[in-house]
Design an enzyme around this catalytic site. Structure first.
Site, PDB file in Angstrom:
ATOM      1  N   GLY A   1      46.684  36.287  45.224  1.00  0.00           N
ATOM      2  CA  GLY A   1      47.867  35.460  45.054  1.00  0.00           C
ATOM      3  C   GLY A   1      49.015  35.872  45.945  1.00  0.00           C
ATOM      4  O   GLY A   1      49.777  35.026  46.423  1.00  0.00           O
ATOM      5  N   THR A   2      49.173  37.183  46.174  1.00  0.00           N
ATOM      6  CA  THR A   2      50.272  37.655  47.014  1.00  0.00           C
ATOM      7  C   THR A   2      50.143  37.126  48.433  1.00  0.00           C
ATOM      8  O   THR A   2      51.113  36.624  49.016  1.00  0.00           O
ATOM      9  CB  THR A   2      50.313  39.191  47.016  1.00  0.00           C
ATOM     10  OG1 THR A   2      50.690  39.658  45.721  1.00  0.00           O
ATOM     11  CG2 THR A   2      51.319  39.716  48.036  1.00  0.00           C
TER      12      THR A   2
ATOM     13  N   ASN B   1      54.909  34.799  34.692  1.00  0.00           N
ATOM     14  CA  ASN B   1      53.959  35.846  34.324  1.00  0.00           C
ATOM     15  C   ASN B   1      54.431  36.693  33.151  1.00  0.00           C
ATOM     16  O   ASN B   1      53.621  37.251  32.412  1.00  0.00           O
ATOM     17  CB  ASN B   1      53.668  36.749  35.523  1.00  0.00           C
ATOM     18  CG  ASN B   1      54.929  37.248  36.196  1.00  0.00           C
ATOM     19  OD1 ASN B   1      55.719  36.452  36.704  1.00  0.00           O
ATOM     20  ND2 ASN B   1      55.124  38.546  36.213  1.00  0.00           N
TER      21      ASN B   1
ATOM     22  N   GLN C   1      49.299  32.504  37.325  1.00  0.00           N
ATOM     23  CA  GLN C   1      49.159  32.688  35.877  1.00  0.00           C
ATOM     24  C   GLN C   1      48.646  31.449  35.159  1.00  0.00           C
ATOM     25  O   GLN C   1      48.136  31.540  34.045  1.00  0.00           O
ATOM     26  CB  GLN C   1      50.496  33.109  35.271  1.00  0.00           C
ATOM     27  CG  GLN C   1      50.897  34.536  35.556  1.00  0.00           C
ATOM     28  CD  GLN C   1      49.937  35.559  34.968  1.00  0.00           C
ATOM     29  OE1 GLN C   1      49.172  35.272  34.057  1.00  0.00           O
ATOM     30  NE2 GLN C   1      49.979  36.775  35.486  1.00  0.00           N
TER      31      GLN C   1
ATOM     32  N   HIS D   1      41.881  37.538  40.154  1.00  0.00           N
ATOM     33  CA  HIS D   1      41.773  38.494  39.046  1.00  0.00           C
ATOM     34  C   HIS D   1      42.563  38.078  37.821  1.00  0.00           C
ATOM     35  O   HIS D   1      42.594  38.800  36.813  1.00  0.00           O
ATOM     36  CB  HIS D   1      42.174  39.903  39.504  1.00  0.00           C
ATOM     37  CG  HIS D   1      43.646  40.111  39.672  1.00  0.00           C
ATOM     38  ND1 HIS D   1      44.381  40.906  38.832  1.00  0.00           N
ATOM     39  CD2 HIS D   1      44.510  39.641  40.603  1.00  0.00           C
ATOM     40  CE1 HIS D   1      45.647  40.924  39.232  1.00  0.00           C
ATOM     41  NE2 HIS D   1      45.754  40.164  40.297  1.00  0.00           N
TER      42      HIS D   1
ATOM     43  N   THR E   1      36.562  37.626  59.336  1.00  0.00           N
ATOM     44  CA  THR E   1      35.263  37.279  58.776  1.00  0.00           C
ATOM     45  C   THR E   1      35.370  37.077  57.269  1.00  0.00           C
ATOM     46  O   THR E   1      35.970  37.890  56.563  1.00  0.00           O
ATOM     47  CB  THR E   1      34.238  38.384  59.082  1.00  0.00           C
ATOM     48  OG1 THR E   1      34.156  38.554  60.490  1.00  0.00           O
ATOM     49  CG2 THR E   1      32.870  38.024  58.534  1.00  0.00           C
TER      50      THR E   1
ATOM     51  N   CYS F   1      61.576  52.139  33.422  1.00  0.00           N
ATOM     52  CA  CYS F   1      62.344  53.369  33.402  1.00  0.00           C
ATOM     53  C   CYS F   1      62.236  54.033  34.764  1.00  0.00           C
ATOM     54  O   CYS F   1      61.151  54.421  35.193  1.00  0.00           O
ATOM     55  CB  CYS F   1      61.831  54.314  32.318  1.00  0.00           C
ATOM     56  SG  CYS F   1      62.815  55.820  32.151  1.00  0.00           S
TER      57      CYS F   1
END
Length: 389
Positions: A82-83, A162, A190, A212, A248, A335
């Site tokens: 997706g990125t 997301n 998502q 994924h 490829t 954090c």
């Protein structure tokens, strides 16, 4: 769709409620990949007997994805995830159209895979408008309309968030961009496999898919590129993927994504109903336990069927997760260097710090059961409810 063989973690009494972060590989997908681990090793671009099976497999997978999205096979470009699909859509549009204009419109709650390419392009002269959202995470289509200028070349709005699961009015925004002659991209990482993502119905020009997130392996995705559009590619080379992505083809992972999309197309509405029932069972259970001290983050109805993001007043999200031994979920805060920071998405929605810092995202999926969620509520009762601050 049958659940099939359960992943190993399920057998060890661990509870996985982080399907928005990543999904296990479906057994059907793994089976489709198996022949390409040892056989069919030829280069798909080769013109001989060794390359032919690989080429056929890639094109079959492209057809499976196209069938699921409701587009032509030639409109599917394979990517590494997706990125990359988001980067290709946003950067490709900018580099192809900057002679027409340099203005991009997006929202404040996009995934970093959209926000960071926009920040990068700002360094190259792009002007980017980051639209606000309301308290439920919805962008107002009127704000999109008002943000478009004669120099606008692209609007990018995610299909579903997301973190909180809010579903955006993509079809309505698409009507606006069409009227104004502006390209429209949607990050559907998502939403694909959870709600309908038929591209003609949505009206988008570009749409990103992440393998994924729908039971395929990590490292594969796709970009829907409307027929007739040509973007400047990120990868230059021998002209694979209709000249849009050189390199490829990754036959093994392309096959996996095709199988995952074909699997996702089966009984989508019944699976959607099941996920909604499970999600709402957990939400009602938490409200019974915590009352007004638990707050829903996201839209009450226009939300992914599998996503529940809730804030626990008087608690820190990380501490809540630590108390839920054996449960995998995500916190809505981070954090860093000793400082606790609220999620930028929740900030943009105007969620108070008291609720935002205590927010947790539970995202359910194919192997989630009512028994597991009952056990999670039991952990809340014994390990969290009795330790209110």
């Amino acid at each position: 769709m049958r659940a099939g063989k359960r992943p190993v973690w399920w057998e060890h009494l661990l509870i996985y409620l982080d399907y928005n972060a990543s999904t296990p590989i479906a057994p059907e997908v793994a089976e489709a990949m198996r022949p390409f681990l040892a056989d069919h090793y030829g280069n798909p671009s080769s013109g001989h007997w060794a390359g032919a099976p690989a080429k056929q497999a890639v094109e079959k997978a492209r057809g499976q994805i196209a069938g699921f999205l409701g587009c032509l096979p030639g409109e599917v470009i394979f990517t590494s995830g997706g990125t990359e699909a988001n980067n290709q859509a946003i950067k490709g549009a900018f580099f192809s159209l900057r002679n027409r204009g340099t203005h991009i419109v997006t929202t404040q709650i996009e995934h970093p895979a959209t926000l960071q390419p926009c920040r990068f392009l700002e360094r190259l002269g792009a002007q980017v408008t980051y639209l606000p959202v309301d308290s439920t995470g919805l962008v107002d289509p009127a704000d999109v309309r008002n943000a478009i200028t004669p120099g606008t070349i692209l609007v990018s709005v995610m299909h579903a968030n997301n973190e909180v699961g809010t579903i955006q009015p993509i079809a309505e925004i698409a009507r606006i961009t069409r009227e104004r002659g502006v390209l429209f991209h949607s990050d559907a990482a998502q939403s694909v496999g959870k709600i309908p993502t038929n591209v003609p119905t949505l009206g988008v020009d570009l749409l990103s898919v992440a393998g994924h997130k729908l039971y395929a392996p990590k490292g594969v995705g796709a970009l829907y590129l409307r027929q007739g559009l040509q973007l400047e590619p990120l990868m230059h080379g021998a002209g694979h993927e209709a000249g849009q992505r050189a390199g490829t083809e990754n036959v093994l992972l392309d096959v996996a994504l095709g199988a995952a999309c074909e699997l996702a197309a089966v009984d989508l509405e019944s699976r959607r109903a099941r996920l909604t029932e499970l999600r709402d069972y957990l939400h009602l259970g938490l409200k019974d336990l915590f009352g007004k001290d638990v707050q829903l983050n996201g839209h009450p109805t226009e939300r992914l069927p599998n996503t529940l993001n809730v804030g626990f007043a008087g608690h820190m999200g990380g501490e809540v997760l630590a108390a839920l031994e054996g449960v995998a979920a995500s916190t809505g805060s981070a954090c860093q260097s000793g400082r606790r920071e609220m999620s930028p998405v929740l900030k943009a929605m105007g969620v108070s710090e008291a609720v935002g810092l205590g927010s947790v995202r539970f995202s359910i999926g194919r192997w989630t059961t009512f028994e597991e969620l009952k056990n999670v509520l039991g952990l809340f009762r014994s390990n969290v409810l009795t330790h209110r601050s």
